[in-house]
Design a protein around this motif. Structure first.
Motif, PDB file in Angstrom:
ATOM      1  N   LEU A  45       0.830  -1.211   0.000  1.00 54.27           N
ATOM      2  CA  LEU A  45       0.000   0.000   0.000  1.00 54.27           C
ATOM      3  C   LEU A  45       0.864   1.259   0.000  1.00 54.27           C
ATOM      4  CD1 LEU A  45      -2.807  -1.081   2.508  1.00 54.27           C
ATOM      5  CD2 LEU A  45      -2.949  -0.951   0.016  1.00 54.27           C
ATOM      6  N   THR A  46       1.989   1.208   0.704  1.00 56.65           N
ATOM      7  CA  THR A  46       2.924   2.336   0.684  1.00 56.65           C
ATOM      8  C   THR A  46       3.454   2.565  -0.719  1.00 56.65           C
ATOM      9  OG1 THR A  46       3.603   1.970   2.981  1.00 56.65           O
ATOM     10  CG2 THR A  46       5.123   3.206   1.584  1.00 56.65           C
ATOM     11  N   PHE A  47       3.806   1.482  -1.415  1.00 53.55           N
ATOM     12  CA  PHE A  47       4.305   1.597  -2.786  1.00 53.55           C
ATOM     13  C   PHE A  47       3.223   2.169  -3.705  1.00 53.55           C
ATOM     14  CE2 PHE A  47       7.551  -2.116  -2.248  1.00 53.55           C
ATOM     15  CZ  PHE A  47       8.338  -1.287  -1.452  1.00 53.55           C
ATOM     16  N   ILE A  48       1.990   1.725  -3.532  1.00 54.59           N
ATOM     17  CA  ILE A  48       0.883   2.244  -4.347  1.00 54.59           C
ATOM     18  C   ILE A  48       0.751   3.752  -4.157  1.00 54.59           C
ATOM     19  CG2 ILE A  48      -1.634   2.272  -4.578  1.00 54.59           C
ATOM     20  CD1 ILE A  48      -1.564  -0.764  -4.043  1.00 54.59           C
ATOM     21  N   ALA A  49       0.855   4.206  -2.903  1.00 60.05           N
ATOM     22  CA  ALA A  49       0.750   5.635  -2.620  1.00 60.05           C
ATOM     23  C   ALA A  49       1.883   6.413  -3.297  1.00 60.05           C
ATOM     24  CB  ALA A  49       0.775   5.871  -1.105  1.00 60.05           C
ATOM     25  N   GLU A  50       3.088   5.855  -3.280  1.00 59.96           N
ATOM     26  CA  GLU A  50       4.229   6.502  -3.934  1.00 59.96           C
ATOM     27  C   GLU A  50       4.004   6.590  -5.445  1.00 59.96           C
ATOM     28  OE1 GLU A  50       7.442   7.741  -2.655  1.00 59.96           O
ATOM     29  OE2 GLU A  50       5.996   7.878  -1.011  1.00 59.96           O
ATOM     30  N   LEU A  51       3.514   5.531  -6.027  1.00 61.52           N
ATOM     31  CA  LEU A  51       3.269   5.496  -7.467  1.00 61.52           C
ATOM     32  C   LEU A  51       2.176   6.472  -7.871  1.00 61.52           C
ATOM     33  CD1 LEU A  51       3.600   1.644  -7.729  1.00 61.52           C
ATOM     34  CD2 LEU A  51       5.065   3.277  -8.948  1.00 61.52           C
ATOM     35  N   GLU A  52       1.176   6.620  -7.030  1.00 60.20           N
ATOM     36  CA  GLU A  52       0.104   7.574  -7.327  1.00 60.20           C
ATOM     37  C   GLU A  52       0.632   9.005  -7.308  1.00 60.20           C
ATOM     38  OE1 GLU A  52      -2.870   6.621  -4.427  1.00 60.20           O
ATOM     39  OE2 GLU A  52      -3.814   5.084  -5.707  1.00 60.20           O
ATOM     40  N   LYS A  53       1.569   9.297  -6.402  1.00 63.61           N
ATOM     41  CA  LYS A  53       2.176  10.631  -6.364  1.00 63.61           C
ATOM     42  C   LYS A  53       2.938  10.917  -7.661  1.00 63.61           C
ATOM     43  CE  LYS A  53       2.896  10.678  -1.336  1.00 63.61           C
ATOM     44  NZ  LYS A  53       3.945  10.639  -0.263  1.00 63.61           N
ATOM     45  N   ILE A  54       3.723   9.927  -8.097  1.00 66.15           N
ATOM     46  CA  ILE A  54       4.481  10.088  -9.340  1.00 66.15           C
ATOM     47  C   ILE A  54       3.530  10.288 -10.519  1.00 66.15           C
ATOM     48  CG2 ILE A  54       6.087   8.977 -10.939  1.00 66.15           C
ATOM     49  CD1 ILE A  54       7.154   7.380  -8.513  1.00 66.15           C
ATOM     50  N   GLU A  55       2.475   9.469 -10.565  1.00 65.38           N
ATOM     51  CA  GLU A  55       1.509   9.555 -11.660  1.00 65.38           C
ATOM     52  C   GLU A  55       0.880  10.948 -11.728  1.00 65.38           C
ATOM     53  OE1 GLU A  55      -2.377   7.078 -13.227  1.00 65.38           O
ATOM     54  OE2 GLU A  55      -2.162   7.461 -11.076  1.00 65.38           O
ATOM     55  N   GLN A  56       0.423  11.456 -10.598  1.00 66.93           N
ATOM     56  CA  GLN A  56      -0.237  12.758 -10.589  1.00 66.93           C
ATOM     57  C   GLN A  56       0.727  13.871 -11.003  1.00 66.93           C
ATOM     58  OE1 GLN A  56      -3.537  13.232 -10.318  1.00 66.93           O
ATOM     59  NE2 GLN A  56      -3.523  10.979 -10.336  1.00 66.93           N
ATOM     60  N   LYS A  57       1.981  13.760 -10.588  1.00 73.32           N
ATOM     61  CA  LYS A  57       2.981  14.761 -10.958  1.00 73.32           C
ATOM     62  C   LYS A  57       3.222  14.733 -12.463  1.00 73.32           C
ATOM     63  CE  LYS A  57       7.616  16.351  -9.594  1.00 73.32           C
ATOM     64  NZ  LYS A  57       8.213  16.527 -10.922  1.00 73.32           N
ATOM     65  N   TRP A  58       3.379  13.546 -13.017  1.00 76.45           N
ATOM     66  CA  TRP A  58       3.639  13.440 -14.457  1.00 76.45           C
ATOM     67  C   TRP A  58       2.439  13.894 -15.278  1.00 76.45           C
ATOM     68  CZ3 TRP A  58       6.434   7.997 -14.782  1.00 76.45           C
ATOM     69  CH2 TRP A  58       7.720   8.130 -14.221  1.00 76.45           C
ATOM     70  N   LEU A  59       1.242  13.571 -14.814  1.00 72.71           N
ATOM     71  CA  LEU A  59       0.044  14.027 -15.520  1.00 72.71           C
ATOM     72  C   LEU A  59      -0.050  15.554 -15.492  1.00 72.71           C
ATOM     73  CD1 LEU A  59      -2.629  11.412 -14.346  1.00 72.71           C
ATOM     74  CD2 LEU A  59      -1.753  11.699 -16.675  1.00 72.71           C
ATOM     75  N   ALA A  60       0.225  16.137 -14.341  1.00 76.36           N
ATOM     76  CA  ALA A  60       0.146  17.594 -14.205  1.00 76.36           C
ATOM     77  C   ALA A  60       1.184  18.294 -15.075  1.00 76.36           C
ATOM     78  CB  ALA A  60       0.328  17.989 -12.740  1.00 76.36           C
TER      79      ALA A  60
END
Length: 275
Positions: A45-60
């Protein structure tokens, strides 16, 4: 001629302080192995949260490739943009980067013997995150039969052993699709390695294929020369969600990538995603 089904015994193992002879012999024979609870569910779950942060940054920021490797985009169940295949994620998260230095990965290198291997943290596509979801607007819900060997040829080098080390971040019973392999095919001839099936185009089930009963935190390892595919989930939306991180364990000459790296040409003529 009818193809014989390999005598495969599906077993799962626990990852200890060293690899056992049974585990080494099992992998040498079948080219695949499944370890239970390599990481704790909470760590997943920690890894999922990290990946979601990266995803949102790249999308933005409108990022569409990393180190020359294109990202794979789709839409989530709400119709919002999402990234379904992310590469070099270890370079954008201290947590994920630290994970790649887990001493257990040094033990995994033994599966490449007699070749000397390493974790390709800045080679190939780095730490890859695949996010499969089955819905009408999804572009990444399955992957056809393939081996990873043609990529070596495209890059002008000989076929070398490599391992695909998958850390599974969701429960994925075989009934929900997921990884399928043809055990033992890592030892096939070069012709069968390249042309035994239509690479990425062929999605048909094979009578010899083996599926896995995966739980969050499990680890699977398969030889890159093994024929493998990802079966589409019969479910839709959240029930179909499967998130997997892939660690490349490779051999051969050290070839790091950077922001100046060119896009490999096979990405330019194909919309097929290569792990």
């Amino acid at each position: 001629m009818r193809k014989a089904k390999i005598d495969f015994e599906y077993k799962t193992f626990q990852f200890g302080g060293e690899l056992t002879e049974e585990q080494k012999e099992y992998f040498e024979k079948y080219g695949v192995i499944h370890f239970k609870r390599f990481i704790e569910p909470e760590t997943a779950l920690t890894f999922i949260a990290e990946l979601e942060k990266i995803e949102q940054k790249w999308l933005a920021e409108g990022v569409d490739k990393i180190n020359g490797i294109p990202l794979k985009f789709g839409k989530n169940e709400k119709g919002e943009p999402m990234i379904q295949r992310m590469c070099f994620t270890n370079k954008y998260s201290a947590v994920l980067n630290e994970f790649l230095h887990d001493p257990r990965f040094k033990l995994i290198l033994q599966f490449l013997a007699p070749y000397e291997g390493r974790v390709g943290e800045d080679e190939k596509d780095g730490l890859v995150f695949n996010h499969y979801i089955n819905q009408p607007n999804s572009k990444f819900s399955q992957m056809g039969w393939h081996t990873d060997s043609p990529r070596d040829l495209f890059l002008g080098q000989k076929i070398l052993p490599m391992l695909n080390v998958g850390i599974h971040l969701d429960d994925c019973p075989s009934s929900n699709g997921g990884l399928r392999v043809l055990p033992g095919t890592q030892n096939q001839s070069v012709l069968k390695l390249l042309f035994g099936k239509k690479q990425f185009i062929d999605h048909k089930p094979d009578a010899r294929e083996v599926a896995f009963e995966i739980e969050r935190g499990d680890l699977t390892i398969h030889d890159g020369r093994l024929w493998h595919r990802v079966e589409v989930s019969p479910n839709f939306g959240e029930k179909s969600r499967r998130r997997v991180m892939y660690v490349p364990v490779i051999t051969g000459k050290y070839k790091p990538k950077s922001s100046n790296s060119k896009t490999p040409f096979y990405h330019r003529f194909s919309k097929v995603i290569v792990k």
